[in-house]
Design an enzyme around this catalytic site. Structure first.
Site, PDB file in Angstrom:
ATOM      1  N   CYS A 130      15.752  -0.250   3.613  1.00 28.82           N
ATOM      2  CA  CYS A 130      15.847  -1.431   4.465  1.00 28.82           C
ATOM      3  C   CYS A 130      17.282  -1.898   4.607  1.00 28.82           C
ATOM      4  CB  CYS A 130      14.983  -2.542   3.897  1.00 28.82           C
ATOM      5  SG  CYS A 130      14.706  -2.364   2.153  1.00 28.82           S
ATOM      6  N   GLY A 165       0.801  -1.223   0.000  1.00 28.75           N
ATOM      7  CA  GLY A 165       0.000   0.000   0.000  1.00 28.75           C
ATOM      8  C   GLY A 165       0.833   1.272   0.000  1.00 28.75           C
TER       9      GLY A 165
END
Ligand SMILES: *Cc1c(COP(=O)(O)O)cnc(C)c1O
Length: 387
Positions: free
Chosen positions: A331, A206
């Site tokens: 990340c 999303g």
């Protein structure tokens, strides 16, 4: 000089995108008055939440050419990738024991595959060409009678290249292996059609398409009759594949983000292409020797990875504080060392360290692009002079 831009300029659209205000508007009722549990089937509170979830599921499905029943809601692309790879491998491993993936995949794919390797699966990790794309002949050679799944990402999160999905899908169909694609960076950015591309499983996030964080989806082709070992056990929601109470607010956010993207993708892509041309043109002309990473044609315009030879990467990043950019994937920022994606492309270590990813997106203005070009050109020149 008066300027209408706010600093720092957000240029990290691959790490996450801002929530589109239209998405927030649709979510609000489900964070306030419409609080029912969508799995409560005996009253209006439950029904209105369930209806909203199903409408959202329909928007997700429509964006990728799927049916609503083929969309499983998850917490994001990390969970979807884990579910696709571990769930499938654990169910089928007695019959098929080989997985194929690519060196430049997101860590959550590589780590899921590595976990299955520890559980006894064989793994082939394909290299990429210097342009970041896989070689289709190498893929064909990697597939054996034991191969269960091929997992190749749609758009790379560090360099923005688009893998040849339709060709990969055709190869997988012909060889009768499942095809999974991590499409977190592709959904809403490029047209995707699970039928035309023969995709069996697709991971969606999303917050990479102007929706909220903490929600995503896994498309699973009904006709392929895929079976999974679920990762989450519990009340049996999502057809028993993903237990846990769904958040209607987040579902509505994801669905609305998909609906908006479906309507605006083509126009947005054209606008971003113009900004991409202006930015790369300005930076490559203003910084001698600067190189754009990844294929120049098969790419999305919003992801601009540029290497700056002759400067120290950490110093450059520190000098670019007016721009919210990153040197690679968010990340991996905690991990020292050059990006494994750039290394897979064959980018030399020092240049990989001096590479910046500039992300542009829905809310990037032309004035921000001009300011960013000026900043980059000036700061690199200063660092080179000082070196
Ligand atoms: C962001 C990203 C993910 C992880 O998605 P989450 O929804 O944050 O879990 C996985 N793959 C790619 C390519 C991504 O860009």
């Amino acid at each position: 000089m008066k300027t209408d831009i706010q600093l720092p300029i957000y240029m990290d659209y691959q790490a996450t995108t801002p929530l589109d205000p239209r998405v927030l508007d649709e979510m609000m009722p489900f964070l306030t008055t419409k609080f029912g549990n969508p799995h409560s089937s005996s009253h209006k509170f439950g029904w209105e939440s369930a209806d909203a979830v199903e409408r959202a599921r329909g928007h997700v499905a429509a964006l990728i050419g799927a049916g609503p029943k083929e969309v499983i809601i998850t917490s994001g692309a990390t969970e979807s990738n884990n579910m696709a790879i571990k769930g499938l491998a654990r169910f089928y491993r007695k019959h098929r024991s080989h997985l194929v993936t690519v060196a430049t995949e997101h860590k959550c794919v590589l780590e899921s595959v590595a976990a299955m390797e520890r559980e006894g699966m064989a793994v082939t990790c394909l290299p990429v060409n210097p342009n970041g794309l896989i070689d289709l002949d190498e893929l064909r050679e990697a597939i054996t009678g034991e191969t269960l799944l091929v997992s190749v990402m749609a758009v790379n999160n560090e360099i923005g290249v688009i893998q040849p999905l339709a060709d990969i899908g055709a190869i997988c169909r012909e060889r009768r292996v499942f095809f999974h694609t991590d499409a977190a960076q592709a959904v809403g950015k490029i047209p995707l059609d699970v039928e035309a591309m023969n995709i069996d499983l697709m991971s969606i996030s999303g917050h990479k398409l102007y929706g909220p964080k903490g929600i995503g989806a896994l498309y699973t082709r009904t006709k392929s009759r895929l079976k999974f070992d679920p990762i989450l056990s519990g009340g049996g929601q999502e057809g028993g594949l993903r237990s846990g109470t769904l958040s209607p607010a987040l579902c509505v956010g994801l669905g609305t983000a998909c609906k908006v993207a479906a309507g605006e993708m083509d126009a947005e892509r054209e606008r971003l292409k113009r900004q991409f041309d202006r930015f790369t043109g300005g930076v490559l002309a203003g910084v001698p020797g600067a190189v754009l990473n990844g294929d120049s044609e098969r790419r999305i315009p919003g992801n601009i990875s540029v290497g700056f030879p002759g400067v120290d990467g950490a110093l450059l990043l520190a000098q670019l504080r007016e721009l919210a950019v990153s040197s690679g994937a968010a990340c991996a920022s905690a991990v020292a060392g050059p990006s494994y994606v750039l290394q897979a492309l064959g980018v030399e270590e020092r240049l990989a360290q001096a590479t910046i990813r500039f992300g542009i997106g829905r809310f990037t203005t032309d004035a921000e692009i001009e300011h960013a070009i000026g900043t980059v050109v000036r700061k690199v020149a200063q660092l080179r002079k000082a070196a």
